[in-house]
Design a protein around this motif. Sequence first.
Motif, PDB file in Angstrom:
ATOM      1  N   VAL A  98      50.124  30.703  43.149  1.00 16.67           N
ATOM      2  CA  VAL A  98      48.792  31.090  43.618  1.00 16.67           C
ATOM      3  C   VAL A  98      48.308  32.326  42.867  1.00 16.67           C
ATOM      4  O   VAL A  98      47.131  32.431  42.495  1.00 16.67           O
ATOM      5  N   ALA A  99      49.210  33.270  42.612  1.00 24.27           N
ATOM      6  CA  ALA A  99      48.835  34.495  41.912  1.00 24.27           C
ATOM      7  C   ALA A  99      48.315  34.205  40.508  1.00 24.27           C
ATOM      8  O   ALA A  99      47.523  34.984  39.957  1.00 24.27           O
ATOM      9  N   GLY A 100      48.734  33.084  39.923  1.00 28.26           N
ATOM     10  CA  GLY A 100      48.317  32.749  38.576  1.00 28.26           C
ATOM     11  C   GLY A 100      47.160  31.775  38.481  1.00 28.26           C
ATOM     12  O   GLY A 100      46.801  31.343  37.370  1.00 28.26           O
ATOM     13  N   LEU A 101      46.553  31.417  39.619  1.00 28.71           N
ATOM     14  CA  LEU A 101      45.501  30.399  39.601  1.00 28.71           C
ATOM     15  C   LEU A 101      44.293  30.798  38.753  1.00 28.71           C
ATOM     16  O   LEU A 101      43.670  29.950  38.107  1.00 28.71           O
ATOM     17  N   SER A 102      43.941  32.067  38.748  1.00 30.97           N
ATOM     18  CA  SER A 102      42.740  32.500  38.030  1.00 30.97           C
ATOM     19  C   SER A 102      42.820  32.203  36.540  1.00 30.97           C
ATOM     20  O   SER A 102      41.796  32.101  35.865  1.00 30.97           O
TER      21      SER A 102
ATOM     22  N   ALA B  37      36.481  31.953  39.470  1.00 28.11           N
ATOM     23  CA  ALA B  37      35.316  32.398  40.236  1.00 28.11           C
ATOM     24  C   ALA B  37      35.520  32.203  41.730  1.00 28.11           C
ATOM     25  O   ALA B  37      35.185  33.091  42.532  1.00 28.11           O
ATOM     26  N   VAL B  38      36.063  31.059  42.139  1.00 22.42           N
ATOM     27  CA  VAL B  38      36.260  30.844  43.566  1.00 22.42           C
ATOM     28  C   VAL B  38      37.391  31.723  44.091  1.00 22.42           C
ATOM     29  O   VAL B  38      37.315  32.234  45.216  1.00 22.42           O
ATOM     30  N   VAL B  39      38.421  31.946  43.275  1.00 22.36           N
ATOM     31  CA  VAL B  39      39.505  32.835  43.702  1.00 22.36           C
ATOM     32  C   VAL B  39      38.981  34.253  43.871  1.00 22.36           C
ATOM     33  O   VAL B  39      39.290  34.931  44.872  1.00 22.36           O
ATOM     34  N   GLU B  40      38.177  34.732  42.927  1.00 21.70           N
ATOM     35  CA  GLU B  40      37.615  36.078  43.030  1.00 21.70           C
ATOM     36  C   GLU B  40      36.720  36.189  44.260  1.00 21.70           C
ATOM     37  O   GLU B  40      36.738  37.215  44.966  1.00 21.70           O
ATOM     38  N   ARG B  41      35.969  35.151  44.552  1.00 22.33           N
ATOM     39  CA  ARG B  41      35.078  35.188  45.713  1.00 22.33           C
ATOM     40  C   ARG B  41      35.864  35.310  47.013  1.00 22.33           C
ATOM     41  O   ARG B  41      35.531  36.132  47.873  1.00 22.33           O
TER      42      ARG B  41
END
Length: 305
Positions: free
Chosen positions: A162-166, A174-178
């Motif tokens: 999960v930590a590497g999804l971006s 973009a969705v992870v940052e949001r």
Amino acid sequence: MSQGTHPDELPTEVLAAVAGVVGAEVTLLSRLPGGFDVGAMRVQLAGRANAVLKAWPRARPDQLDESLRAQRIVERMRGRGYPTPAWLGVGATATHVWHLIDFVDAAPAPELTPCLVEQLVEINGLQAGQASEPYDHWSYAWRLATGQEFGQDLAPSLSRAVAGLSGYSSVVSAVVERLRQMCADVPPPRAAPDMVHADFKPDNVLVRDGAVVAVVDIGNAGSGTRATDLTTLQWHTFQDPRLDGVRRRLRTRILDLVGWEGAAVLAATQILTQLEWPIRHGRHDVVPGVVKRGHRALDELSALR
């Protein structure tokens, strides 16, 4: 559970171990749909009813302990009327961990309906105040959603993924940052009062004639808030516009249980794990749909802040 067609091979020592625990010869009949690794196998116990055998290659030192934890939760919840099949035995060989459960002659829910969701919300209510194992999905959801290190991880490999999804793509980033921004100031949860199924989705709901007869695949169950499972259920309502009203009712229930910040954490965790799965398995065609649904879930929740 519907019957499959091709029995899979299992090491003979696994079948011997199962037979030794249940005191009956075990015959493989067929593979059941779904699952990973060896998967779920329908088996015949000599002189007794059919059962379902699940076995996984041993990959972690605590794998047997995890199955024993799930067995204790099943016994506790069945005693309170929770409709999940009895576990008949748990064990391990040098190469596999296995558990054996009662076979339920019913099929996974083909789709959600308002009636089915109503039944599942009632079943979810049986989980209230039934936390019995220190396997806290609530705190873990907060760690995933906020990206913070806090306590002992339930699933370190998932946390790392999960930590590497971006890094997957700009739209995923973009969705992870949001969702990270939405959860940035949420404090860690204080209590984990409920039993949490942790995979409360239609595939794991067995129905007969429109009625829920069993909730299965409880192997990752633990403690936390039962709103976790309602959030998973809510995620699957996006697939059908006829369920928009159902989703609003589920969201109201989630907000009643954990408030807006808690609902944001649970929604973020759902989105992150739904993204991680297809990326890990190379299902790149699925990712855009998850991103779109993730933004829609965040839009609907943000409108209620």
